[in-house]
Design a protein around this motif. Sequence first.
Motif, mmCIF file in Angstrom:
data_model
loop_
_atom_site.group_PDB
_atom_site.id
_atom_site.type_symbol
_atom_site.label_atom_id
_atom_site.label_comp_id
_atom_site.label_asym_id
_atom_site.label_seq_id
_atom_site.Cartn_x
_atom_site.Cartn_y
_atom_site.Cartn_z
ATOM 1 N N ARG A 77 10.493 6.849 -11.093
ATOM 2 C CA ARG A 77 9.517 6.376 -10.109
ATOM 3 C C ARG A 77 9.583 4.855 -9.924
ATOM 4 N NH1 ARG A 77 5.708 9.686 -8.237
ATOM 5 N NH2 ARG A 77 4.263 7.960 -7.880
ATOM 6 N N GLU A 78 9.806 4.119 -10.982
ATOM 7 C CA GLU A 78 10.022 2.672 -10.920
ATOM 8 C C GLU A 78 8.950 1.932 -10.108
ATOM 9 O OE1 GLU A 78 14.645 1.912 -11.522
ATOM 10 O OE2 GLU A 78 14.236 2.757 -9.550
ATOM 11 N N GLU A 79 7.706 2.262 -10.370
ATOM 12 C CA GLU A 79 6.619 1.649 -9.606
ATOM 13 C C GLU A 79 6.552 0.135 -9.815
ATOM 14 O OE1 GLU A 79 3.186 3.876 -10.777
ATOM 15 O OE2 GLU A 79 3.590 5.493 -9.360
ATOM 16 N N ARG A 88 0.823 -1.215 0.000
ATOM 17 C CA ARG A 88 0.000 0.000 0.000
ATOM 18 C C ARG A 88 0.857 1.266 0.000
ATOM 19 N NH1 ARG A 88 -2.710 -3.243 3.700
ATOM 20 N NH2 ARG A 88 -1.785 -2.110 5.455
ATOM 21 N N ASP A 89 2.134 1.108 0.315
ATOM 22 C CA ASP A 89 3.050 2.255 0.343
ATOM 23 C C ASP A 89 3.740 2.474 -1.000
ATOM 24 O OD1 ASP A 89 2.979 3.092 3.222
ATOM 25 O OD2 ASP A 89 3.647 1.027 3.531
ATOM 26 N N LEU A 90 3.343 1.746 -2.021
ATOM 27 C CA LEU A 90 4.032 1.810 -3.301
ATOM 28 C C LEU A 90 4.100 3.243 -3.843
ATOM 29 C CD1 LEU A 90 3.696 -0.681 -6.225
ATOM 30 C CD2 LEU A 90 3.687 1.757 -6.672
ATOM 31 N N THR A 91 2.991 3.952 -3.838
ATOM 32 C CA THR A 91 2.981 5.316 -4.382
ATOM 33 C C THR A 91 3.896 6.231 -3.587
ATOM 34 O OG1 THR A 91 0.728 5.072 -5.238
ATOM 35 C CG2 THR A 91 1.539 7.308 -4.920
ATOM 36 N N ALA A 148 19.621 -8.931 1.012
ATOM 37 C CA ALA A 148 20.058 -7.870 0.103
ATOM 38 C C ALA A 148 19.319 -6.587 0.433
ATOM 39 C CB ALA A 148 19.800 -8.277 -1.342
ATOM 40 N N ILE A 149 20.053 -5.502 0.547
ATOM 41 C CA ILE A 149 19.475 -4.196 0.860
ATOM 42 C C ILE A 149 19.454 -3.359 -0.411
ATOM 43 C CG2 ILE A 149 19.668 -2.121 2.287
ATOM 44 C CD1 ILE A 149 21.405 -3.797 4.213
ATOM 45 N N GLY A 150 18.338 -2.702 -0.672
ATOM 46 C CA GLY A 150 18.246 -1.859 -1.852
ATOM 47 C C GLY A 150 17.290 -0.701 -1.665
ATOM 48 N N MET A 151 17.307 0.198 -2.634
ATOM 49 C CA MET A 151 16.400 1.355 -2.667
ATOM 50 C C MET A 151 16.509 2.191 -1.398
ATOM 51 S SD MET A 151 15.298 0.711 -5.648
ATOM 52 C CE MET A 151 13.934 1.827 -6.015
ATOM 53 N N GLU A 161 11.176 9.807 -6.908
ATOM 54 C CA GLU A 161 11.083 10.989 -7.760
ATOM 55 C C GLU A 161 11.677 12.211 -7.067
ATOM 56 O OE1 GLU A 161 7.739 11.991 -10.947
ATOM 57 O OE2 GLU A 161 7.052 12.373 -8.894
ATOM 58 N N ASP A 162 11.467 12.308 -5.763
ATOM 59 C CA ASP A 162 11.998 13.431 -4.988
ATOM 60 C C ASP A 162 13.515 13.502 -5.076
ATOM 61 O OD1 ASP A 162 11.671 15.470 -2.589
ATOM 62 O OD2 ASP A 162 13.209 14.028 -1.945
ATOM 63 N N ARG A 163 14.163 12.319 -5.170
ATOM 64 C CA ARG A 163 15.623 12.290 -5.248
ATOM 65 C C ARG A 163 16.148 12.286 -6.675
ATOM 66 N NH1 ARG A 163 18.611 12.359 -0.693
ATOM 67 N NH2 ARG A 163 19.955 13.296 -2.263
ATOM 68 N N GLY A 164 15.256 12.495 -7.644
ATOM 69 C CA GLY A 164 15.688 12.544 -9.028
ATOM 70 C C GLY A 164 15.833 11.190 -9.678
#
Length: 292
Positions: free
Chosen positions: A33-35, A17-20, A77-80, A27-30
């Motif tokens: 969006r990669e939804e 539910r937190d996807l958006t 694995a840590i990402g994003m 997007e805020d970090r440039g």
Amino acid sequence: MSTPTLSALPIRRLTPRDLTACADLSEDRGWPREEHKWGLLLSAGTGYGIDDPDGDGLIAACVVTRYGAYENPELSAIGMVLVAERHARQGIGRRLMRSVIEAAGTTPLTLHATPHGRPLYEQLGFKTTGRAEMVRGRFDADAGEAPTSGITTRAATAEDLPVLVRLDTEVFGLDRTPIVTRLPAFTDQLRVAEADGEIIGYAGAWPNMETHVVGPLIARDTDTAKALITSLGARTDRPLRTDIDVRHEELLTWVKARGLESVAFNAVMTYGVPELPGDWTRRFAPLTVAAG
């Protein structure tokens, strides 16, 4: 009521539910969006985030994907790892990472670090154990030699999934069933390579903004990896993008001769283990650097 300090804001688990909100943070970090990618990571992995006290989405997030036995993972694995621009350089990313490391306990960790993020991870105890080169461009299947004889490719079927899980576990070194079984729905193409009636590799191509990302790419050898990339590239009109282990020099030279160009290098880093498990000679590219 006073606003809590950033160091006191709770870290919570994220859900699909937190996807958006996650895409908004990207997007805020440039970042794109990669939804589509966020959707996979939030379902196959565990997201962690910090809410903006003003109710304006997330101010930080990351995703941890665990491999091996569900109750006792053998690698995470840590990402994003992202912090909102308005709260950058205030220690939030460090706090989030320390929380993830503490929650992991004795489970080894891995991540792909950009040159910008690498100093923080080094300070936290991560060691560089490898490098991956991101390449991108329109694939020219007609350049160079013809595909190696004896290797054929075809679309994967539902009946192939048990074989792919076994092959992936053998090459990656750990069970990734939750990831592999999601590939038919996640990818636009999922193809296998065969020789003498045996599956010797597989690869997917999934949509990411205007490109198709090639990954994972598991193959018996470089010729098999070439055949899989050729088969994927012939079936899309989008540019291809992938992250190839720099030790696969022949494959990198080959894709660059066919239109892909170097974009960036990421450091492969580990914590609590000197190197990644599995057989790197058959592991050419990850599903995504965010999932190891």
